[in-house]
Design a protein around this motif. Structure first.
Motif, PDB file in Angstrom:
ATOM      1  N   LYS A  75       0.855  -1.186   0.000  1.00 47.79           N
ATOM      2  CA  LYS A  75       0.000   0.000   0.000  1.00 47.79           C
ATOM      3  C   LYS A  75       0.891   1.237   0.000  1.00 47.79           C
TER       4      LYS A  75
ATOM      5  N   LYS B 184       3.377   7.542   2.877  1.00 47.42           N
ATOM      6  CA  LYS B 184       3.556   6.235   3.507  1.00 47.42           C
ATOM      7  C   LYS B 184       3.666   5.118   2.479  1.00 47.42           C
TER       8      LYS B 184
ATOM      9  N   ASN C   2       3.420   0.775   2.942  1.00 53.90           N
ATOM     10  CA  ASN C   2       3.236  -0.389   3.807  1.00 53.90           C
ATOM     11  C   ASN C   2       3.413  -1.657   2.979  1.00 53.90           C
ATOM     12  N   ASN C   3       4.072  -2.639   3.553  1.00 53.92           N
ATOM     13  CA  ASN C   3       4.197  -3.939   2.891  1.00 53.92           C
ATOM     14  C   ASN C   3       3.739  -5.025   3.855  1.00 53.92           C
ATOM     15  N   GLN C   4       2.866  -5.904   3.372  1.00 57.51           N
ATOM     16  CA  GLN C   4       2.346  -6.970   4.229  1.00 57.51           C
ATOM     17  C   GLN C   4       2.520  -8.324   3.568  1.00 57.51           C
TER      18      GLN C   4
ATOM     19  N   SER D 119       4.287  -7.357   8.768  1.00 59.26           N
ATOM     20  CA  SER D 119       3.835  -6.072   8.231  1.00 59.26           C
ATOM     21  C   SER D 119       4.879  -5.007   8.518  1.00 59.26           C
ATOM     22  N   SER D 120       5.273  -4.271   7.475  1.00 57.16           N
ATOM     23  CA  SER D 120       6.266  -3.202   7.607  1.00 57.16           C
ATOM     24  C   SER D 120       5.629  -1.877   7.202  1.00 57.16           C
ATOM     25  N   TYR D 121       5.916  -0.823   7.986  1.00 62.52           N
ATOM     26  CA  TYR D 121       5.313   0.488   7.768  1.00 62.52           C
ATOM     27  C   TYR D 121       6.413   1.552   7.760  1.00 62.52           C
TER      28      TYR D 121
ATOM     29  N   GLN E 128       6.909   5.849   7.056  1.00 65.12           N
ATOM     30  CA  GLN E 128       6.204   7.113   6.857  1.00 65.12           C
ATOM     31  C   GLN E 128       7.175   8.284   6.958  1.00 65.12           C
TER      32      GLN E 128
ATOM     33  N   GLY F 160       9.158   4.418  11.241  1.00 68.34           N
ATOM     34  CA  GLY F 160       8.967   3.096  10.668  1.00 68.34           C
ATOM     35  C   GLY F 160       8.822   2.064  11.769  1.00 68.34           C
TER      36      GLY F 160
ATOM     37  N   ASN G 194       7.859  -2.425  12.406  1.00 67.50           N
ATOM     38  CA  ASN G 194       7.621  -3.742  11.815  1.00 67.50           C
ATOM     39  C   ASN G 194       6.923  -4.636  12.832  1.00 67.50           C
TER      40      ASN G 194
END
Length: 420
Positions: free
Chosen positions: A201, A234, A236-238, A255-257, A259, A274, A276
């Protein structure tokens, strides 16, 4: 000439063999609300392609992650007349039009509540739409729309509009103050499914933050009333490899975020953040379910009372209280064992035994903050889960955590859905 004929004969035999082992038809049984065209495009198995048990098992795993499906199985029948196969998927669907009601107490209002209504499977295409109204001494509202497969089986979007208000503690050295905080935000994200296990995302959010001083400590460096316009970018990778059997879950999810936030005020800098989340779930016996979540987060290490990571009941440590501290780094490990006490038809009563532990880095602090005793918290506890097996996310949880550190807090935590 003979060589060319031999090659043509091999190609013809190969094509004939491929056709004989192909999928002739895909059927759906138990489908009520789910859109058949959507599901046919969503799965990897296709009519005319070779029968592949790996793809079929992946399809089952992917289908049970859709909001509208609580359980999926399949059968394969061989058609004698043309040596092809007929695949039938059997579905048990979720009820997905869900009213939302939450009640809680706060120090700043005699009662707080949130009411809302959400549809999690609009048109049978895994589209979520809904909104809420919240009052905790301050009026709040939100509208959300998520269609991860809006354009095709891999591309979609999410958007939201909300105004959230709360009474926030702001920590100034050894003292604290209370501010009324209001956040008005609009967000738009693109959604791309790279494969059936991985989703990315990406997008941005425009928002306005308003702080109004109520009481407590003050600082000449921090204004008592101010408004900030911000832009957040942002990604995001899931990775999701969870397997569901109604309310029982097994597998790995990561899940990694990341921003980046830019803003207009002079006393807050642009900052990166960031974190995880790694989740591991394992089934034991028929109804035992162990789970662990490890969360590691870091942000720009500015000295600021508005640090992004909060130590809070509903986010990381059950029993610790509501936003008791803030930091620019966070380490949390949540461990729990869920066990079914009673199950009959659609209803499940589940016990939960847990231990949460975590630490954080103070604003402007260093790496030693993570192991400093005053920043480390351990909260064991017990809880219950009341589960409806065929209503989407219909899990009401109650947990009671007790801090075993010096002057440890304790308290009840309520929520919808599993804690992780």
């Amino acid at each position: 000439m003979k060589k060319n004929l031999y090659i043509l004969l091999l190609l013809w035999c190969s094509t004939l063999h491929s056709q004989e082992n192909s999928i002739h038809k895909i059927n759906w049984s138990g489908q009520k609300k789910m859109d058949v065209i959507f599901m046919t495009r969503f799965i990897q198995s296709k009519v005319g392609e070779a029968l592949d048990s790996i793809k079929l098992n992946s399809d089952i795993q992917a289908l049970t992650r859709l909001n509208g499906i609580t359980k999926a199985t399949y059968t394969v029948d061989k058609l004698k007349e043309n040596e092809t196969y007929e695949v039938t998927f059997f579905l048990i669907e979720n009820y997905t039009l869900i009213p939302n009601l939450s009640l809680w107490t706060t120090d700043d209002a005699p009662a707080a509540y949130r009411v809302g209504l959400y549809e999690f499977n609009l048109l049978g295409k895994n589209i979520s739409i809904g909104g809420f109204y919240q009052f905790n001494g301050i009026n709040s509202y939100g509208l959300q729309f998520a269609a991860p497969y809006l354009f095709n089986e891999n591309w979609g979007l999410e958007t939201s509009l909300q105004q959230i208000g709360s009474i926030e503690p702001v920590f100034l050295n050894s003292a604290s103050a209370k501010y009324e905080y209001t956040n008005k935000a609009f967000e738009l994200l693109g959604v791309y499914r790279t494969n059936f296990k991985n989703t990315i995302k990406f997008g941005s959010s425009l928002f306005n933050e308003k702080y109004t001083y109520i009481n407590g400590a003050t600082s000449p460096e921090i204004p008592q009333d101010f408004t900030i316009d911000k832009v957040l970018f942002k990604v995001n990778n899931q990775y999701d490899n969870l397997k569901y059997e109604f309310y029982l879950v097994e597998g790995i999810k990561n899940s990694s975020y990341f921003q980046f936030v830019t803003q207009t005020n002079s006393f807050q800098n642009e900052f990166l953040i960031g974190w995880n989340d790694f989740v591991y779930l394992k089934r034991f016996g028929k109804t035992g379910n162990f789970g662990t979540r490890i969360r590691l987060g870091l942000a720009s290490n500015d000295v600021s009372p508005f640090a992004p990571f909060a130590l809070d009941n509903n986010i990381n440590l059950r029993g610790v209280g509501n936003i008791i501290d803030r930091g620019t780094g966070s380490f949390v490990m949540n461990n729990e064992y869920r066990y079914t006490l009673y199950e009959k038809k659609w209803f499940v009563l589940q016990s939960n035994t847990f231990i949460d532990l975590g630490s954080w880095r103070k604003p402007g602090g260093n790496w030693n903050d993570f192991v400093a005793s005053e920043n480390f918290r351990i909260f064991p506890g017990v809880g219950l889960r009341f589960i409806h097996k065929t209503i989407f996310n219909a899990i009401f949880r109650i947990d009671y955590g007790i801090g075993i550190n010096e002057n440890g807090a304790k308290g009840l935590v309520f929520g919808i859905g599993q804690y992780f």
